[in-house]
Motif scaffolding. Structure first.
Motif, PDB file in Angstrom:
ATOM      1  N   TYR A  85       0.836  -1.200   0.000  1.00 14.70           N
ATOM      2  CA  TYR A  85       0.000   0.000   0.000  1.00 14.70           C
ATOM      3  C   TYR A  85       0.870   1.247   0.000  1.00 14.70           C
ATOM      4  CZ  TYR A  85      -4.280   2.610   0.630  1.00 14.70           C
ATOM      5  OH  TYR A  85      -5.357   3.438   0.423  1.00 14.70           O
ATOM      6  N   LEU A 115      -6.876  -0.987  -4.743  1.00 17.96           N
ATOM      7  CA  LEU A 115      -7.551  -0.023  -3.885  1.00 17.96           C
ATOM      8  C   LEU A 115      -7.152   1.386  -4.295  1.00 17.96           C
ATOM      9  CD1 LEU A 115      -6.644  -1.894  -0.588  1.00 17.96           C
ATOM     10  CD2 LEU A 115      -8.790  -2.099  -1.847  1.00 17.96           C
ATOM     11  N   ASP A 154      -9.432  -1.675   3.568  1.00 13.83           N
ATOM     12  CA  ASP A 154      -8.389  -0.828   2.991  1.00 13.83           C
ATOM     13  C   ASP A 154      -7.473  -0.349   4.122  1.00 13.83           C
ATOM     14  OD1 ASP A 154      -7.107   1.723   2.325  1.00 13.83           O
ATOM     15  OD2 ASP A 154      -8.314   1.703   0.503  1.00 13.83           O
TER      16      ASP A 154
END
Length: 279
Positions: A85, A115, A154
């Motif tokens: 991420y 995402l 997320d």
């Protein structure tokens, strides 16, 4: 002779005390500096947690592991994910593994999830979607804001949710995957989190505040010495529209290897499936 025995006995006691001290320190002894840090941690836990998302942005990126456990009607299932991420760009990639068919015969391929602010892209979604196509979901239209729907929360949304912390307390020092951390426990308000969240997370958290059975979310979070989240567990409760019941969900996110390279390319419009998706 008696005096010599007393001296030997005194030495033995001193050695035993020193050894015991070493054992205690090995289990978590803290010096003046650590004690001061603990005092600060206990003094303003709410403020510390409000700033934890900003600390992730400063860190830049990390690897992530996720686990989502759901319980409904006496059945418990666990969905696991792993990926990377980018907190500055608010984009990430996870490979999510669905639980096996109860009969053990349905071997499911991992779902690749991308995402992005306001959007979730899924590949290998199944249910009639061509293998080379992506499914795009507007997370603001989901009743849970994609805190649950994708099978993985997320990572940045999980951190932003802590901006809504209303009550929290410092539990103590421990370790996560070999890293020294401080453990906090509290509750967050989804509505408050939505108001204070970054623009990319605001609409999704606002949808979750309206869609969950309760807007209050209990959590446990573990921060390292730089204030970065190493592990966070949220406990959600939402209404299952299909079964007319409440589903309890425990979502755990583990963050590690900060600074890891992240290369996420969102699909082109031609690669997104526009047909009907079966449930």
């Amino acid at each position: 002779m008696v005096e010599r025995q007393l001296r030997l006995r005194g030495s033995a006691v001193a050695l035993a005390a020193a050894t015991a001290g070493l054992v205690v320190c090995a289990a978590g002894c803290s010096g003046p500096g650590a004690a001061a840090e603990d005092a600060r941690a206990a003094e303003d836990p709410v403020g510390i947690l409000h700033r934890s998302a900003e600390n992730l942005v400063r860190a830049g990126s990390s690897k992530a592991r996720t686990s989502m456990e759901m319980a409904t009607g006496g059945t418990r299932v666990t969905i696991r994910g792993e990926g990377v991420y980018d907190y500055k760009g608010q984009v990430g990639r996870l490979k999510v593994l669905l639980p096996q068919d109860p009969a053990g015969v349905d071997e499911r391929r991992p779902i690749t999830e991308l995402l992005a602010p306001g959007a979730l892209y899924m590949k290998n979604r199944g249910a009639g979607v061509p293998a080379d196509k992506w499914v795009r979901v507007d997370t603001a239209t989901l009743s849970d804001g994609n805190l649950v729907t994708g099978g993985a929360t997320d990572p940045f949304a999980a951190a932003e949710l802590l901006r809504g912390t209303r009550k929290a307390r410092y539990v103590g020092r421990t370790s996560v995957a070999g890293t020294a951390v401080r453990h906090y426990r509290g509750t967050a308000d989804l509505g408050a989190a939505a108001r204070d969240a970054s623009p990319g997370s605001r609409a999704s958290l606002r949808a979750a505040a309206k869609g969950f059975a309760t807007a209050t979310v209990p959590f446990d979070v573990y921060l390292d010495d730089e204030g970065r989240i190493r592990k966070v567990r949220h406990r959600f409760s939402f209404v299952n529209g299909q079964q007319k019941g409440t589903v309890a969900v425990s979502s755990t996110t583990l963050l590690y290897d900060f600074g890891a390279p992240v290369d996420v390319r969102l699909p082109d419009a031609k690669d997104i499936y526009a047909g009907r998706i079966a449930e």
